[in-house]
Every structure is written in structure tokens, then in C-alpha cells.
Design a protein around this motif. Sequence first.
Motif, PDB file in Angstrom:
ATOM      1  N   ILE A  85     -84.036 -29.618  44.515  1.00  0.00           N
ATOM      2  CA  ILE A  85     -83.791 -28.358  45.207  1.00  0.00           C
ATOM      3  C   ILE A  85     -82.467 -27.767  44.736  1.00  0.00           C
ATOM      4  N   CYS A  86     -82.526 -26.603  44.143  1.00  0.00           N
ATOM      5  CA  CYS A  86     -81.331 -25.892  43.684  1.00  0.00           C
ATOM      6  C   CYS A  86     -80.818 -25.010  44.823  1.00  0.00           C
ATOM      7  N   GLU A  87     -79.546 -25.024  45.051  1.00  0.00           N
ATOM      8  CA  GLU A  87     -78.973 -24.274  46.164  1.00  0.00           C
ATOM      9  C   GLU A  87     -79.007 -22.770  45.935  1.00  0.00           C
ATOM     10  N   GLU A  88     -78.977 -22.360  44.678  1.00  0.00           N
ATOM     11  CA  GLU A  88     -79.015 -20.934  44.383  1.00  0.00           C
ATOM     12  C   GLU A  88     -79.991 -20.662  43.244  1.00  0.00           C
ATOM     13  N   ASN A  89     -80.483 -19.431  43.202  1.00  0.00           N
ATOM     14  CA  ASN A  89     -81.412 -19.010  42.161  1.00  0.00           C
ATOM     15  C   ASN A  89     -80.646 -18.716  40.879  1.00  0.00           C
ATOM     16  N   ARG A  90     -80.874 -19.561  39.862  1.00  0.00           N
ATOM     17  CA  ARG A  90     -80.184 -19.380  38.583  1.00  0.00           C
ATOM     18  C   ARG A  90     -81.132 -18.987  37.469  1.00  0.00           C
ATOM     19  N   GLY A  91     -82.427 -19.013  37.703  1.00  0.00           N
ATOM     20  CA  GLY A  91     -83.386 -18.636  36.672  1.00  0.00           C
ATOM     21  C   GLY A  91     -84.282 -19.782  36.273  1.00  0.00           C
ATOM     22  N   LYS A  92     -85.439 -19.422  35.722  1.00  0.00           N
ATOM     23  CA  LYS A  92     -86.428 -20.431  35.342  1.00  0.00           C
ATOM     24  C   LYS A  92     -85.869 -21.432  34.342  1.00  0.00           C
ATOM     25  N   GLY A  93     -85.099 -20.945  33.368  1.00  0.00           N
ATOM     26  CA  GLY A  93     -84.558 -21.835  32.355  1.00  0.00           C
ATOM     27  C   GLY A  93     -83.642 -22.895  32.935  1.00  0.00           C
ATOM     28  N   ALA A  94     -82.808 -22.507  33.887  1.00  0.00           N
ATOM     29  CA  ALA A  94     -81.907 -23.464  34.524  1.00  0.00           C
ATOM     30  C   ALA A  94     -82.691 -24.521  35.286  1.00  0.00           C
ATOM     31  N   ALA A  95     -83.763 -24.089  35.967  1.00  0.00           N
ATOM     32  CA  ALA A  95     -84.600 -25.037  36.702  1.00  0.00           C
ATOM     33  C   ALA A  95     -85.300 -25.996  35.742  1.00  0.00           C
ATOM     34  N   VAL A  96     -85.785 -25.471  34.627  1.00  0.00           N
ATOM     35  CA  VAL A  96     -86.466 -26.315  33.638  1.00  0.00           C
ATOM     36  C   VAL A  96     -85.515 -27.363  33.081  1.00  0.00           C
ATOM     37  N   ARG A  97     -84.265 -27.006  32.820  1.00  0.00           N
ATOM     38  CA  ARG A  97     -83.290 -27.982  32.304  1.00  0.00           C
ATOM     39  C   ARG A  97     -83.142 -29.160  33.256  1.00  0.00           C
ATOM     40  N   ARG A  98     -83.103 -28.877  34.549  1.00  0.00           N
ATOM     41  CA  ARG A  98     -82.972 -29.959  35.522  1.00  0.00           C
ATOM     42  C   ARG A  98     -84.232 -30.821  35.538  1.00  0.00           C
ATOM     43  N   GLY A  99     -85.381 -30.197  35.355  1.00  0.00           N
ATOM     44  CA  GLY A  99     -86.616 -30.957  35.296  1.00  0.00           C
ATOM     45  C   GLY A  99     -86.678 -31.860  34.071  1.00  0.00           C
ATOM     46  N   ILE A 100     -86.246 -31.336  32.920  1.00  0.00           N
ATOM     47  CA  ILE A 100     -86.232 -32.132  31.688  1.00  0.00           C
ATOM     48  C   ILE A 100     -85.318 -33.341  31.863  1.00  0.00           C
ATOM     49  N   ALA A 101     -84.159 -33.130  32.484  1.00  0.00           N
ATOM     50  CA  ALA A 101     -83.209 -34.226  32.678  1.00  0.00           C
ATOM     51  C   ALA A 101     -83.781 -35.324  33.570  1.00  0.00           C
ATOM     52  N   ALA A 102     -84.667 -34.949  34.493  1.00  0.00           N
ATOM     53  CA  ALA A 102     -85.248 -35.921  35.429  1.00  0.00           C
ATOM     54  C   ALA A 102     -86.512 -36.576  34.898  1.00  0.00           C
ATOM     55  N   ALA A 103     -87.084 -36.044  33.826  1.00  0.00           N
ATOM     56  CA  ALA A 103     -88.364 -36.530  33.317  1.00  0.00           C
ATOM     57  C   ALA A 103     -88.214 -37.892  32.646  1.00  0.00           C
ATOM     58  N   THR A 104     -89.231 -38.747  32.830  1.00  0.00           N
ATOM     59  CA  THR A 104     -89.245 -40.075  32.200  1.00  0.00           C
ATOM     60  C   THR A 104     -90.475 -40.279  31.318  1.00  0.00           C
ATOM     61  N   GLY A 105     -91.320 -39.270  31.207  1.00  0.00           N
ATOM     62  CA  GLY A 105     -92.542 -39.411  30.432  1.00  0.00           C
ATOM     63  C   GLY A 105     -92.302 -39.375  28.934  1.00  0.00           C
ATOM     64  N   SER A 106     -93.325 -39.780  28.185  1.00  0.00           N
ATOM     65  CA  SER A 106     -93.259 -39.663  26.722  1.00  0.00           C
ATOM     66  C   SER A 106     -93.430 -38.212  26.293  1.00  0.00           C
ATOM     67  N   HIS A 107     -94.121 -37.431  27.128  1.00  0.00           N
ATOM     68  CA  HIS A 107     -94.362 -36.018  26.860  1.00  0.00           C
ATOM     69  C   HIS A 107     -94.080 -35.203  28.117  1.00  0.00           C
ATOM     70  N   ILE A 108     -93.804 -33.932  27.920  1.00  0.00           N
ATOM     71  CA  ILE A 108     -93.528 -32.999  29.016  1.00  0.00           C
ATOM     72  C   ILE A 108     -94.505 -31.843  28.933  1.00  0.00           C
ATOM     73  N   LEU A 109     -95.001 -31.419  30.091  1.00  0.00           N
ATOM     74  CA  LEU A 109     -95.839 -30.222  30.177  1.00  0.00           C
ATOM     75  C   LEU A 109     -95.243 -29.292  31.214  1.00  0.00           C
ATOM     76  N   PHE A 110     -95.074 -28.029  30.854  1.00  0.00           N
ATOM     77  CA  PHE A 110     -94.539 -27.046  31.786  1.00  0.00           C
ATOM     78  C   PHE A 110     -95.692 -26.385  32.535  1.00  0.00           C
ATOM     79  N   GLN A 111     -95.596 -26.362  33.850  1.00  0.00           N
ATOM     80  CA  GLN A 111     -96.634 -25.813  34.716  1.00  0.00           C
ATOM     81  C   GLN A 111     -96.019 -24.793  35.669  1.00  0.00           C
ATOM     82  N   ASP A 112     -96.447 -23.529  35.579  1.00  0.00           N
ATOM     83  CA  ASP A 112     -96.007 -22.534  36.552  1.00  0.00           C
ATOM     84  C   ASP A 112     -96.643 -22.818  37.902  1.00  0.00           C
ATOM     85  N   ALA A 113     -96.005 -22.327  38.953  1.00  0.00           N
ATOM     86  CA  ALA A 113     -96.453 -22.621  40.314  1.00  0.00           C
ATOM     87  C   ALA A 113     -97.342 -21.538  40.903  1.00  0.00           C
ATOM     88  N   ASP A 114     -97.789 -20.589  40.064  1.00  0.00           N
ATOM     89  CA  ASP A 114     -98.494 -19.424  40.596  1.00  0.00           C
ATOM     90  C   ASP A 114     -99.989 -19.405  40.312  1.00  0.00           C
TER      91      ASP A 114
END
Length: 241
Positions: free
Chosen positions: A63-92
Motif C-alpha cells: 500500500i503506497c501512501e500517496e499516488n505516484r504513478g503506475k511506474g512507481a507502483a510497478v517498481r515496488r512490485g518488481i522489488a517484491a517479486a520472487t518468481g522466475s518471470h514477471i507478468l504485468f496485469q492491469d486491475a481494470d
Amino acid sequence: MVKLSVIMPCYNEEATIVTVLESVREQQVDQVEFEVIVIDDGSTDKTIELLKARPELYDKLIICEENRGKGAAVRRGIAAATGSHILFQDADLEYHPDEYPKLLKPVVEYDADIVFGSRLTASPCTRVAYFWHKVGNNLITLTFNLFNNTTFTDVYSCYLLIRRELVANLPLEVDGWAQQAEILGLAVPSAAKMYEVPISYYGRTYEEGKKIRWHHAAGVISTIVNCKLFQKARPLGFGAR
């Protein structure tokens, strides 16, 4: 076995967030293990409340405290990922998780480094949308192919599946929509096997919540050019949040 980290940034998606996560959890692909990471980018509606009520739908919630943009959110997701591969999925739900088996086929069978889900190559079902969006997407794709000697048909499809080691240590800086061009521009030179597969697309109208606008193409194109010329993104301030 392939471990796929599904990274889902979201911002004010209370209408669809639970449905899309339920669809992700329903996916079963032989030889694939799923990790679901949701990053809320400072939502002001009921998105966070809905997420906290359904913890079984994801493995990690950031949970990000402020809206910084999709790219900023994706960076945090990449840092938390442990998979061999990553897939980006929009929430809409413009892109449906039922496409995962097609996206994963080149990875499981051919050890692909990058797989794109293309809306423009024999797509089974694509909603008719805005003319200028298609023009902008074609211009972005043409620019990327020219600078990188590739033959992609749809580089701004949300469905980008990429080997994690290609993106985990990239010096990503872009906070807005241009970040996908930054990832591709820096990762493609190191990718040996790249594929596209046709996917369906259920685009939203602006009235239904679509956020991207025509002017975002300028930031994307400037990022493509700068990544190629300087091996670093130098966005011109057009990024969207």
C-alpha cells in the motif's frame, strides 16, 4: 517449474479489483506456480478496503501512501517479486487472465525471455475503441521497432511477460505510463528469445474509467529514444499518474 509473479498496480479500481483477482486465482497452467502481488497506488475509493477484506486473493499487498504513478507502483512490485518471470496485469479487466495459458506457452515450451500479448495480431475478440489511440499505439510500436530492430506489433499492450532477471536490476526512473517503454528499451538488448501471442482486448471508454490520454504518447516516444541513445530514460515530463 516456472514461478510467475503477477504484478498488479491499481488506483481507484473498486469496481473491478475483486473480480480480476478472482480470475487470476482461477488460473491453472501445467508447470507454472503463481505469485500475486498487488500494489495500491494511493487509492481514495474503496479499493484498499476491498483488498483487505479478501487476503486470500493475493500473496503480497503493498500500500503506497500517496499516488505516484503506475511506474512507481510497478517498481515496488518488481522489488517484491520472487518468481522466475514477471507478468504485468492491469486491475481494470481490459485484459483478462484467461489469456495466461497462451502467454506462458512460449516460456514453458521455448524458454522465452519476453512474451507480449498482442491486440493487433489475429486477436480473437477486440472491442472497437478510439481511433487516435490506435494511431498513437502504432506510432509508438513503429518507433520502438526502428530503434531496436524488432518486429513487435503492440508494444503498449499491458500483457508483458518478462524474465525477472532482465528487469530486477534495471535503473528504472519513470513514474508514469512511459515506464513500460523504459523497461523494454533497457531489457530488450539482453533478451535472446522474444515472442508475441494474440490476445483479446476489452478496452474501457473514458466514461468507464480509462485513464490514458493522447498526450501520453509523447512521453513514451521520448523514453524509447533516450533509452536507445543514452541507455537511460530521460522523460520529458509527459508521464501519467
